[in-house]
Enzyme design. Structure first.
Site, short mmCIF file in Angstrom:
data_model
loop_
_atom_site.label_atom_id
_atom_site.label_comp_id
_atom_site.label_asym_id
_atom_site.label_seq_id
_atom_site.Cartn_x
_atom_site.Cartn_y
_atom_site.Cartn_z
N HIS A 46 0.87 -1.18 0.00
CA HIS A 46 0.00 0.00 0.00
C HIS A 46 0.91 1.24 0.00
O HIS A 46 2.04 1.18 0.51
CB HIS A 46 -0.83 -0.06 1.29
CG HIS A 46 -1.93 0.94 1.42
ND1 HIS A 46 -1.70 2.27 1.74
CD2 HIS A 46 -3.28 0.82 1.29
CE1 HIS A 46 -2.86 2.91 1.81
NE2 HIS A 46 -3.84 2.06 1.53
N LYS A 50 -10.51 -0.74 10.46
CA LYS A 50 -10.75 -1.96 9.67
C LYS A 50 -11.13 -3.13 10.58
O LYS A 50 -11.65 -4.13 10.12
CB LYS A 50 -9.50 -2.31 8.85
CG LYS A 50 -9.15 -1.27 7.79
CD LYS A 50 -8.03 -1.77 6.90
CE LYS A 50 -7.28 -0.66 6.19
NZ LYS A 50 -8.03 0.02 5.14
N GLN A 86 -4.59 -5.23 7.09
CA GLN A 86 -5.59 -6.20 6.65
C GLN A 86 -5.54 -7.47 7.48
O GLN A 86 -6.57 -8.01 7.87
CB GLN A 86 -5.36 -6.57 5.17
CG GLN A 86 -5.46 -5.41 4.19
CD GLN A 86 -6.87 -4.89 4.02
OE1 GLN A 86 -7.85 -5.61 4.21
NE2 GLN A 86 -7.00 -3.62 3.68
N ASP A 123 3.12 -4.69 8.08
CA ASP A 123 1.93 -3.87 7.95
C ASP A 123 0.73 -4.81 8.06
O ASP A 123 0.41 -5.54 7.13
CB ASP A 123 1.94 -3.14 6.59
CG ASP A 123 0.64 -2.39 6.33
OD1 ASP A 123 -0.27 -2.42 7.18
OD2 ASP A 123 0.53 -1.78 5.25
N CYS A 164 -4.72 2.44 -3.62
CA CYS A 164 -3.51 2.99 -2.99
C CYS A 164 -2.33 2.05 -3.18
O CYS A 164 -1.51 1.87 -2.27
CB CYS A 164 -3.72 3.28 -1.51
SG CYS A 164 -4.93 4.55 -1.22
#
Lengths: 144, 408
Positions: free
Chosen positions: B124, B228, B205, B202, B366
């Site tokens: 991203h 999220k 998600q 990261d 993104c």
């Protein structure tokens, strides 16, 4: 069928599948390139003036969605033969229409008013008109 | 999750009973942001109505109680990730801020010119741009590990990029927001460590869909965002190893992050407060605590099993639509399905689905470099959550068939 589906069916598909004006005019034609960085839509509008200064030739190249292609094609069709002032007025009227201004007289162009409910898609329709406005006004800064 | 369970879960999300253009909302844009359960809404409203003040410095009842509730979220977050201590949990606004914090406080101060940061092709923008800024400011090299056509990390290439020992940090997605790919995280971490590099994952998600145990993983930093994970916007978490956090200078300066201030000199507060300048997102922090409890009550085993089944169902049925291409075929993948349709631009797909009450994302997500790697400008993306139903996937498939009749 809802308003947006009608727009696609009546106008967008015809002009995005077989756009008559999706041509490069080549060297010597004035060109303006506009891009929407939010979605990657990209259009270049080119034109040549006739002896009296009216739009004698107009074409576009574009990368993007069906609304962008169809709007570019319809724009070219509707301004061919107009002088600069009338083309500029039409460009401003089209952009104003999508900003909740009055619908313009030509029914095919007016059908794009259905996109008023889609802020993210309005730019797809107005991007080629923005390029035309820059070309006609001589202000070549195409804000995108 | 069987059907009655799913109905009970959905009943906790008031927004899921909204109508869009007179149709049931089919919300398949969870990868961008998830909807909020009643418990999160109530926790934030309760705080505003009954128990709210600024935290950490008030000497009155309201401030002390609000501090307690806010700080409970730190314990909950530490528990959620199995952090070794609550001091390793730093509250930030979102994953982007978490990664910027590491780029600034670790990258600018603990990496040396000539060292490199290694990312992947499927990042991203939030895990690309901060490292470009670091590169341009400090002479740190930025390396990019390629992916395979199936959307998996190209492991031999990844190892080759580590081979000269110059990589000081691997910053990489735990789960791709476009391809759904899960990183073989433990193998990546072991390989990076063996080459002398630390690892930031990261997890924006990944932590939504599967349990994350930072001690088992063995990573050094882990970033994620609350909105999220069924929580509010404006609150996220950076987890880091305590010794690293202690060695890093602050990110932002101001109130709350100091132990003493004179005009000549300031002393920093201890971690985590050293990294939490200014009044934090108090209400959002309280909401995040409720979101974490919601996820823990459901249980990651149930969430992961439900979403794995949904993903298999979605891949099979979406993949059957003529002219439709699914992007990302990693062996280990989650409930994010990106696709394109011959003769139909993703934005047109999204607009026509929207009129049927179906919310998907369309665009570059993104991740422009990944789009370029795939040879695309954009995709449409359906992404699932714990409350997603098979009926919603059926609605998407029917909607896509209708779009195809229109456009293709």
């Amino acid at each position: 069928m809802n308003a947006v589906e009608s727009l696609y069916q009546s106008v967008i598909l015809k002009h995005s599948r077989a756009p008559r004006f999706r041509v490069e005019l080549g060297q010597g034609a004035a060109a303006c390139h506009c891009r929407n960085p939010l979605c990657g839509d990209d259009v270049t509008v080119q034109w040549r003036a006739g002896p009296a200064g009216a739009i004698a030739e107009i074409g576009f190249t574009a990368e993007g969605c069906a609304i962008l292609i169809a709007s570019s094609d319809l724009m070219a069709e509707s301004v061919l033969g107009l002088d600069r002032d009338r083309a500029l007025k039409k460009a401003r009227a089209f952009r104003a229409m999508l900003d909740d201004g009055p619908e313009i007289a030509e029914p095919t162009l007016a059908s794009f008013a259905a996109l008023r409910d889609y802020p993210a898609r309005k730019r797809c329709a107005t991007l080629p008109w923005q390029a035309l406005e820059s070309l006609m006004s001589g202000d070549m800064k195409c804000q995108s | 999750m069987n059907t009655p369970d799913l109905a009970a879960i959905r009943a906790q999300f008031p927004i899921l009973s909204e109508k869009i253009y007179g149709k049931d909302l089919v919300y398949l844009d969870n990868g961008a942001s998830a909807q909020k359960p009643r418990a999160v809404i109530d926790a934030m409203v309760h705080a505003m109505e009954h128990q709210y003040a600024n935290i950490h410095r008030g000497l009155h009842w309201m401030s002390e109680r609000t501090t307690d509730v806010y700080e409970q979220t730190r314990d909950l977050a530490a528990g959620l990730m199995n952090a070794a201590s609550r001091e390793e949990i730093i509250f930030v606004r979102n994953s982007t801020e978490a990664i910027n914090l590491v780029a600034h406080s670790f990258g600018r101060h603990l990496l040396k010119p000539g060292q490199a940061v290694l990312i992947s092709e499927m990042e991203h923008h939030s895990n690309i741009v901060p490292w470009q800024m670091l590169r341009d400011a400090c002479g740190i090299e930025l390396r990019v590990a390629p992916i395979t056509d199936d959307g998996e990390l190209d492991f031999p290439a990844f190892e080759a990029l580590l081979a000269d020992g110059k990589v000081g940090l691997v910053a990489i997605t735990h789960m791709s927001n476009v391809l759904g790919t899960y990183l073989p995280a433990e193998r990546v971490i072991q390989t990076a460590h063996a080459a002398g590099a630390l690892v930031l994952l990261d997890g924006s998600q990944a932590i939504v869909h599967r349990a994350v145990d930072v001690q088992t993983l063995g990573c050094d930093f882990y970033a994620w965002t609350g909105h999220k994970l069924y929580g509010p916007t404006g609150i996220g978490v950076l987890w880091g190893r305590k010794a690293l956090l202690e060695a890093m200078p602050p990110f932002l300066g101001g109130g709350d992050m100091i132990s003493s201030v004179t005009f000549a000199h300031s002393e920093w507060a201890r971690v985590p407060h050293k990294f939490e300048a200014g009044t934090p997102a108090i209400l959002e922090g309280i909401g995040l605590g409720a979101a974490i409890k919601f996820v823990q009550n459901l249980g990651y085993d149930a969430i992961a099993a439900h979403e794995a089944a949904l993903t298999e169902y979605g891949l099979a049925h979406i993949g059957e639509i003529p002219g439709l291409t699914i992007w990302g075929h990693a062996k280990d993948r989650g409930g994010v399905i990106s696709f394109t349709m011959d003769g139909a631009h993703p934005h047109d797909i999204a607009t026509l689905l929207d009129r049927q009450g179906i919310a998907v994302r369309a665009g570059h997500h993104c991740a422009e470099p990944l789009m370029r790697r795939l040879g695309l400008n954009a995709t449409a993306r359906a992404s699932f959550a714990a409350y997603t139903t098979y009926g919603e996937i059926d609605a998407l498939v029917a909607g896509l068939r209708r779009v195809r009749e229109f456009l293709a």
